[in-house]
Design a protein around this motif. Structure first.
Motif: not given
Ligand code: TTP
Ligand code: MG
Length: 242
Positions: A16, A23, A42-49, A58, A89, A201
């Motif tokens: 980011y 990430v 798991s949560t924060g693994a980077g799926k949404t990113s 991005y 999400q 999930q």
């Molecule tokens: P996500 O990609 O949001 O992780 P996720 O989608 O796997 O988690 P969840 O199951 O809870 O939906 O985040 C990955 C890392 O990136 C996390 O450390 C948070 C960070 N992040 C940012 O810094 N800025 C952002 O806009 C987002 C979406 C995540």
């Protein structure tokens, strides 16, 4: 074919803006028309990113994201929007009617197209039960519909645009297991030649995926079908058991 909908991530690394550590690291996979690729972790693994890089919310620091062989940074945004639908999400409904909300990506859609999309998204009956049907008002942020109804409306909105590629970010989590199963079966029938990438999930949502990517701390640590991963992936086994 030019409009096939092949998605390829090639050695993608992403951080980011302003962040020190990436990430996503060295992500590579291909998703083809007719396939469902699932991403779990798991949560924060980077799926949404990971999903956010295809519609270019991005751009990666390294590597490439390609759509039908063309790096997405060489496509114009309108072209990407026509081909790729992301159901986020936290799906957003704005103040207006259900019809307005469903036509968000395709203003010229007919009422019949909206009902067809609602039928697939398992939203047809609750909209029909409302006195004003498609003309029913949604309040700002969609606070007068339930979380599951909101998810179904946002899935229907994506279906209305008839994209080549669907990205579902945890789009089935607010649905009960039976509705989730019905929705995915209907989705499979109507999107059988599209490319589908699902973040989930719940394991039951993804057992039939052609390929499951196990994401951990921004890396794909394992990949395979449900059966293969049960045999080979300790990380996957942990998720299944949790
Ligand atoms: P996500 O990609 O949001 O992780 P996720 O989608 O796997 O988690 P969840 O199951 O809870 O939906 O985040 C990955 C890392 O990136 C996390 O450390 C948070 C960070 N992040 C940012 O810094 N800025 C952002 O806009 C987002 C979406 C995540
Ligand atoms: Mg997420």
């Amino acid at each position: 074919a030019a409009l096939a909908g092949v998605v390829e991530y090639r050695n993608v690394t992403f951080a980011y803006p302003g962040a020190e550590s990436p990430v996503l690291s060295n992500i590579s996979f291909t998703a083809r028309p007719g396939q469902t690729i699932a991403i779990i972790g798991s949560t924060g693994a980077g799926k949404t990113s990971l999903l956010s890089l295809l519609p270019r919310l991005y751009d990666p620091a390294e590597g490439q994201v390609l759509l039908d062989g063309v790096p997405v940074d060489r496509l114009d945004r309108a072209e990407i929007t026509r081909r790729v639908a992301l159901v986020p999400q936290r799906p957003y409904l704005f103040s207006g009617t259900i019809g307005h909300n469903l036509r968000f990506g395709k203003t010229e859609a007919t009422d019949q197209e909206l009902w067809d999309a609602l039928l697939v998204a398992q939203g047809e009956s609750f909209v029909r039960e409302k006195k004003n049907g498609l003309d029913s008002r949604i309040s700002q942020g969609g606070t007068n519909v339930s979380g599951g109804q909101r998810q179904r409306l946002c899935i229907a909105r994506a279906l209305v645009t008839k994209p080549r590629v669907y990205l579902f970010d945890d789009s089935f989590s607010a649905l009960d297991v039976a509705t989730d199963a019905r929705l995915r079966a209907a989705l499979k029938r109507t999107t059988s030649d599209a490319t589908v990438i699902i973040v989930a999930q719940r394991i039951s949502t993804i057992t039939e995926a052609d390929q499951i990517l196990v994401l951990d701390n921004g890396r794909i640590v394992d990949r395979g079908t449900h059966e293969e991963l049960l045999e080979t992936s300790p990380t996957y086994q942990e998720i299944v058991e949790s």
